[in-house]
Design an enzyme around this catalytic site. Structure first.
Site, PDB file in Angstrom:
ATOM      1  N   GLY A   1     -50.279  41.879 105.111  1.00  0.00           N
ATOM      2  CA  GLY A   1     -50.719  43.083 105.259  1.00  0.00           C
ATOM      3  C   GLY A   1     -51.464  43.300 105.626  1.00  0.00           C
ATOM      4  N   ILE A   2     -52.656  43.941 106.408  1.00  0.00           N
ATOM      5  CA  ILE A   2     -53.253  44.227 107.609  1.00  0.00           C
ATOM      6  C   ILE A   2     -52.569  43.782 108.481  1.00  0.00           C
ATOM      7  CG2 ILE A   2     -54.978  45.790 108.744  1.00  0.00           C
ATOM      8  CD1 ILE A   2     -56.095  46.261 105.983  1.00  0.00           C
TER       9      ILE A   2
ATOM     10  N   ASP B   1     -57.329  27.546 108.892  1.00  0.00           N
ATOM     11  CA  ASP B   1     -58.164  27.596 107.431  1.00  0.00           C
ATOM     12  C   ASP B   1     -59.761  28.443 108.148  1.00  0.00           C
ATOM     13  OD1 ASP B   1     -60.268  28.387 106.212  1.00  0.00           O
ATOM     14  OD2 ASP B   1     -60.337  26.696 104.645  1.00  0.00           O
ATOM     15  N   VAL B   2     -59.750  29.524 108.406  1.00  0.00           N
ATOM     16  CA  VAL B   2     -61.411  30.315 109.876  1.00  0.00           C
ATOM     17  C   VAL B   2     -62.206  29.697 109.742  1.00  0.00           C
ATOM     18  CG1 VAL B   2     -59.622  32.349 109.644  1.00  0.00           C
ATOM     19  CG2 VAL B   2     -61.295  32.453 108.177  1.00  0.00           C
TER      20      VAL B   2
ATOM     21  N   TYR C   1     -67.663  41.100  98.030  1.00  0.00           N
ATOM     22  CA  TYR C   1     -66.958  41.875  99.123  1.00  0.00           C
ATOM     23  C   TYR C   1     -67.332  42.707  99.825  1.00  0.00           C
ATOM     24  CZ  TYR C   1     -62.626  43.913 100.702  1.00  0.00           C
ATOM     25  OH  TYR C   1     -62.430  44.264 101.859  1.00  0.00           O
TER      26      TYR C   1
ATOM     27  N   LYS D   1     -69.108  43.045 104.023  1.00  0.00           N
ATOM     28  CA  LYS D   1     -68.008  43.962 104.573  1.00  0.00           C
ATOM     29  C   LYS D   1     -68.888  44.258 105.717  1.00  0.00           C
ATOM     30  CE  LYS D   1     -63.633  43.155 103.967  1.00  0.00           C
ATOM     31  NZ  LYS D   1     -63.302  42.693 105.719  1.00  0.00           N
TER      32      LYS D   1
ATOM     33  N   VAL E   1     -55.472  50.233 101.361  1.00  0.00           N
ATOM     34  CA  VAL E   1     -54.270  50.279 102.050  1.00  0.00           C
ATOM     35  C   VAL E   1     -53.378  49.189 101.270  1.00  0.00           C
ATOM     36  CG1 VAL E   1     -53.118  49.104 104.400  1.00  0.00           C
ATOM     37  CG2 VAL E   1     -55.578  50.315 104.458  1.00  0.00           C
ATOM     38  N   ALA E   2     -51.822  49.995 101.112  1.00  0.00           N
ATOM     39  CA  ALA E   2     -50.632  49.470 100.591  1.00  0.00           C
ATOM     40  C   ALA E   2     -50.480  48.149 100.881  1.00  0.00           C
ATOM     41  CB  ALA E   2     -49.960  50.135 100.546  1.00  0.00           C
ATOM     42  N   THR E   3     -51.264  46.967 100.869  1.00  0.00           N
ATOM     43  CA  THR E   3     -51.378  45.889 101.259  1.00  0.00           C
ATOM     44  C   THR E   3     -51.566  44.740  99.311  1.00  0.00           C
ATOM     45  OG1 THR E   3     -53.461  44.849 100.981  1.00  0.00           O
ATOM     46  CG2 THR E   3     -52.649  45.633 103.002  1.00  0.00           C
TER      47      THR E   3
HETATM   48  P1  NAD Z   1     -53.921  40.560 102.667  1.00  0.00           P
HETATM   49  O1  NAD Z   1     -54.659  39.552 100.967  1.00  0.00           O
HETATM   50  O2  NAD Z   1     -52.244  41.070 102.354  1.00  0.00           O
HETATM   51  O3  NAD Z   1     -54.191  39.586 103.605  1.00  0.00           O
HETATM   52  C1  NAD Z   1     -54.900  38.294 103.736  1.00  0.00           C
HETATM   53  C2  NAD Z   1     -54.704  37.509 104.921  1.00  0.00           C
HETATM   54  O4  NAD Z   1     -55.740  36.829 105.469  1.00  0.00           O
HETATM   55  C3  NAD Z   1     -53.102  36.303 104.300  1.00  0.00           C
HETATM   56  O5  NAD Z   1     -52.726  36.136 105.976  1.00  0.00           O
HETATM   57  C4  NAD Z   1     -54.580  35.114 104.448  1.00  0.00           C
HETATM   58  O6  NAD Z   1     -53.632  34.221 103.940  1.00  0.00           O
HETATM   59  C5  NAD Z   1     -55.589  35.637 105.013  1.00  0.00           C
HETATM   60  N1  NAD Z   1     -56.525  34.807 104.726  1.00  0.00           N
HETATM   61  C6  NAD Z   1     -57.275  34.592 103.422  1.00  0.00           C
HETATM   62  N2  NAD Z   1     -58.137  33.900 103.396  1.00  0.00           N
HETATM   63  C7  NAD Z   1     -57.993  32.701 104.423  1.00  0.00           C
HETATM   64  C8  NAD Z   1     -58.303  31.382 105.427  1.00  0.00           C
HETATM   65  N3  NAD Z   1     -60.076  31.245 104.730  1.00  0.00           N
HETATM   66  N4  NAD Z   1     -57.936  31.160 106.641  1.00  0.00           N
HETATM   67  C9  NAD Z   1     -57.128  32.171 107.298  1.00  0.00           C
HETATM   68  N5  NAD Z   1     -56.841  32.654 106.644  1.00  0.00           N
HETATM   69  C10 NAD Z   1     -56.915  33.755 105.127  1.00  0.00           C
HETATM   70  O7  NAD Z   1     -55.106  41.105 102.963  1.00  0.00           O
HETATM   71  P2  NAD Z   1     -55.216  42.783 103.441  1.00  0.00           P
HETATM   72  O8  NAD Z   1     -54.875  43.784 102.077  1.00  0.00           O
HETATM   73  O9  NAD Z   1     -53.782  42.703 104.497  1.00  0.00           O
HETATM   74  O10 NAD Z   1     -56.467  42.464 103.611  1.00  0.00           O
HETATM   75  C11 NAD Z   1     -56.537  42.024 105.823  1.00  0.00           C
HETATM   76  C12 NAD Z   1     -58.100  42.557 105.624  1.00  0.00           C
HETATM   77  O11 NAD Z   1     -58.685  43.858 105.163  1.00  0.00           O
HETATM   78  C13 NAD Z   1     -59.206  42.130 104.713  1.00  0.00           C
HETATM   79  O12 NAD Z   1     -60.422  41.453 105.539  1.00  0.00           O
HETATM   80  C14 NAD Z   1     -59.556  43.274 104.065  1.00  0.00           C
HETATM   81  O13 NAD Z   1     -61.046  42.917 103.444  1.00  0.00           O
HETATM   82  C15 NAD Z   1     -59.449  43.847 104.627  1.00  0.00           C
HETATM   83  N6  NAD Z   1     -59.431  45.335 103.772  1.00  0.00           N
HETATM   84  C16 NAD Z   1     -58.046  45.726 103.302  1.00  0.00           C
HETATM   85  C17 NAD Z   1     -58.065  47.049 102.223  1.00  0.00           C
HETATM   86  C18 NAD Z   1     -56.785  46.935 101.887  1.00  0.00           C
HETATM   87  O14 NAD Z   1     -56.862  47.777 101.353  1.00  0.00           O
HETATM   88  N7  NAD Z   1     -55.674  46.304 101.624  1.00  0.00           N
HETATM   89  C19 NAD Z   1     -59.158  47.962 102.878  1.00  0.00           C
HETATM   90  C20 NAD Z   1     -60.048  47.414 102.994  1.00  0.00           C
HETATM   91  C21 NAD Z   1     -60.197  46.581 103.987  1.00  0.00           C
END
Ligand code: NAD
Length: 257
Positions: free
Chosen positions: A22-23, A68-69, A162, A166, A195-197
């Protein structure tokens, strides 16, 4: 300022939580392509292994740490180990996060705790652990991945856990930015729109949600991870040396309406 070099991250060590996909993954690509040595961190070793191989294909030198955070003592140990191994941590990107869509009345204690524990508590443990090293060194940049959901309430879905997490990430970002401003450590947040994840694309199965999201975004599309990652590089790099405590929206105009 030498503008061409301002974004150059050569010699920097950048740690990205949630960097396996993802991001976070795309931020690792972007920081690495700008010259940083990257360490990605998330829970699952096989995904991290695969991500490091994909990073190498993009020309990025990366290693990983299983983390694990939500485990604050593991976070402290990981920060100490990374600094011992690389000599420093210049950049921390906190991208680990989860979303659970539920109405408030149907949100269980466990679900609420899981969201807050990863999105807020885990992010704080990471800021504190890496921030300690950065403050001691007098240098560092932290980029927290917040969300437009910390600025406005999304619809039509309901996700109080959520959005609360945030909103708290944004205020935590400002609090740490002011505490550490005179120590040479900057703390900013990115507030992406959709975002496209995996997190977002799986919602294409629910067109009543997905189409509303597109309709409510002035640009009429969701963003690409690279469009968020480029903004992460800006906040992490020497191009933003007077920027701290800011919440940078990258949302196709969503929060302008
Ligand atoms: P994603 O699900 O693709 O990736 C999330 C990542 O977090 C993965 O690598 C997962 O393994 C890791 N993760 C989850 N729990 C964890 C833990 N306890 N310890 C360590 N790692 C952990 O998600 P994304 O879409 O890439 O989102 C990334 C960030 O961006 C998130 O904080 C999300 O809230 C934020 N965000 C995403 C979007 C969106 O549309 N995708 C929009 C706004 C904000």
């Amino acid at each position: 300022m030498d503008y061409r070099n301002a974004f150059d991250m050569t010699g920097a060590v950048a740690v990205v939580t949630g960097g396996s996909r993802g991001i976070g993954f795309e931020a690792a690509v972007a920081l690495g392509q700008c010259g940083a040595k990257v360490v990605i961190a998330s829970r699952d070793q096989s995904s991290l292994d695969a991500a490091v191989r994909r990073l190498a294909e993009s020309g990025v030198e990366a290693t990983y740490t299983v983390l694990d955070v939500t485990d604050s003592s593991a976070v402290n140990k990981a920060a100490d180990a990374i600094v011992a191994q690389h000599g420093q941590a210049d950049v921390l990107v906190n991208s680990a996060g989860i979303a659970r869509l539920n109405s408030a009345l149907e949100t269980s204690d466990d679900e609420w705790r899981a969201v807050v524990d990863i999105n807020l508590n885990g992010l704080f443990w990471c800021c504190r652990a890496f921030g300690r090293h950065m403050v001691a060194r007098g240098k560092g940049s932290i980029v927290n991945i917040g969300s437009m959901s910390g600025l406005i309430i999304n619809r039509p879905q309901t996700a109080a856990s959520y959005m609360a997490s945030k909103g708290a990430v944004h205020m935590l970002t400002k609090a740490l930015a002011t505490e550490w401003a005179k120590s040479g450590v900057r703390v900013n947040a990115l507030a992406p729109g959709y975002v496209a994840t995996d997190m977002t694309l799986k919602m294409r199965e629910r067109p009543e949600l997905f189409n509303t999201w597109l309709d409510m975004t002035p640009m009429g599309r969701i963003g690409e991870p690279a469009e968020a990652a480029a903004a992460v590089v800006y906040l992490a790099s020497g191009a933003s040396t007077y920027v701290t405590g800011t919440i940078l929206s990258v949302d196709g105009g969503y929060t302008a309406w």
